[in-house]
Design a protein around this motif. Structure first.
Motif, PDB file in Angstrom:
ATOM      1  N   LYS A  50      -0.189  -9.453  -5.814  1.00  0.00           N
ATOM      2  CA  LYS A  50       0.424  -8.511  -6.755  1.00  0.00           C
ATOM      3  C   LYS A  50       0.029  -7.067  -6.476  1.00  0.00           C
ATOM      4  O   LYS A  50       0.687  -6.154  -6.923  1.00  0.00           O
ATOM      5  CB  LYS A  50       0.033  -8.868  -8.184  1.00  0.00           C
ATOM      6  CG  LYS A  50       0.614 -10.172  -8.673  1.00  0.00           C
ATOM      7  CD  LYS A  50       0.294 -10.390 -10.129  1.00  0.00           C
ATOM      8  CE  LYS A  50      -0.918 -11.286 -10.222  1.00  0.00           C
ATOM      9  NZ  LYS A  50      -1.359 -11.542 -11.586  1.00  0.00           N
ATOM     10  N   GLY A  51      -1.088  -6.866  -5.760  1.00  0.00           N
ATOM     11  CA  GLY A  51      -1.536  -5.507  -5.475  1.00  0.00           C
ATOM     12  C   GLY A  51      -3.039  -5.389  -5.572  1.00  0.00           C
ATOM     13  O   GLY A  51      -3.781  -6.292  -5.194  1.00  0.00           O
ATOM     14  N   GLU A  69       0.322  -1.607  -7.503  1.00  0.00           N
ATOM     15  CA  GLU A  69       0.822  -2.226  -6.275  1.00  0.00           C
ATOM     16  C   GLU A  69       0.544  -1.372  -5.048  1.00  0.00           C
ATOM     17  O   GLU A  69       0.400  -1.891  -3.953  1.00  0.00           O
ATOM     18  CB  GLU A  69       2.336  -2.457  -6.390  1.00  0.00           C
ATOM     19  CG  GLU A  69       2.706  -3.485  -7.420  1.00  0.00           C
ATOM     20  CD  GLU A  69       4.213  -3.661  -7.532  1.00  0.00           C
ATOM     21  OE1 GLU A  69       4.949  -3.132  -6.678  1.00  0.00           O
ATOM     22  OE2 GLU A  69       4.646  -4.339  -8.478  1.00  0.00           O
ATOM     23  N   LYS A  70       0.464  -0.060  -5.213  1.00  0.00           N
ATOM     24  CA  LYS A  70       0.335   0.857  -4.085  1.00  0.00           C
ATOM     25  C   LYS A  70      -1.122   1.263  -3.860  1.00  0.00           C
ATOM     26  O   LYS A  70      -1.820   1.639  -4.795  1.00  0.00           O
ATOM     27  CB  LYS A  70       1.185   2.092  -4.310  1.00  0.00           C
ATOM     28  CG  LYS A  70       2.665   1.766  -4.458  1.00  0.00           C
ATOM     29  CD  LYS A  70       3.495   2.989  -4.316  1.00  0.00           C
ATOM     30  CE  LYS A  70       4.945   2.666  -4.513  1.00  0.00           C
ATOM     31  NZ  LYS A  70       5.601   2.204  -3.364  1.00  0.00           N
TER      32      LYS A  70
END
Length: 148
Positions: A50-51, A69-70
């Protein structure tokens, strides 16, 4: 999912950039940050499908949780947490006046070695500790034997 080598380097740079000694332990898909002066302040950083997430304890004892997420956004979150720890718990190396007066460079180099050791680079920190020792010995000998 495991952190990439680049992600690990970027996360280590955060504590180095803030000039505070934080331990950095990689354990599978998680990283454990710990603050050298306060065992209660720590965090678990995880990466999964999911991140990225951080589950941390702040200086005042409250919990802090964030996920994204990033990776670039996540770095900012971790950096802000580390900055808040530094603000609330300023790290000062305990200096002895006689050594500080004798060798002004000693404590600067010694603090760098301590931070590198906290990041887990034992061999590299040993070389820098030796360099700090060289400064203090050289300055002592210059004081003791000024003509040489």
């Amino acid at each position: 999912m495991k952190f990439t080598q680049l992600e690990i380097i970027e996360l280590k740079k955060i504590s180095v950039a803030e000039n505070i000694p934080m331990s950095f332990k990689l354990d599978g898909n998680s990283i454990d940050y710990g603050f050298a002066n306060n065992n209660l302040i720590q965090s678990i950083i995880k990466k999964d499908e999911k991140g990225y997430s951080i589950d941390a304890t702040n200086s005042n004892g409250t919990n802090h949780y964030a996920e994204t997420e990033k990776f670039d956004v996540f770095k900012i979150t971790v950096h802000n947490w580390v900055r808040a720890i530094k603000r609330d718990n300023p790290y000062e190396l305990e200096k002895k006046n006689n050594i500080d007066n004798l060798s002004p460079k000693f404590y600067n180099v010694f603090q760098e070695a301590y931070m590198i050791e906290e990041l887990g680079f034992l061999e590299s920190s040993g070389m820098i500790y030796r360099k700090a020792l060289e400064f203090v010995v050289k300055d002592f000998l210059n004081l003791l034997l000024p003509k040489f």
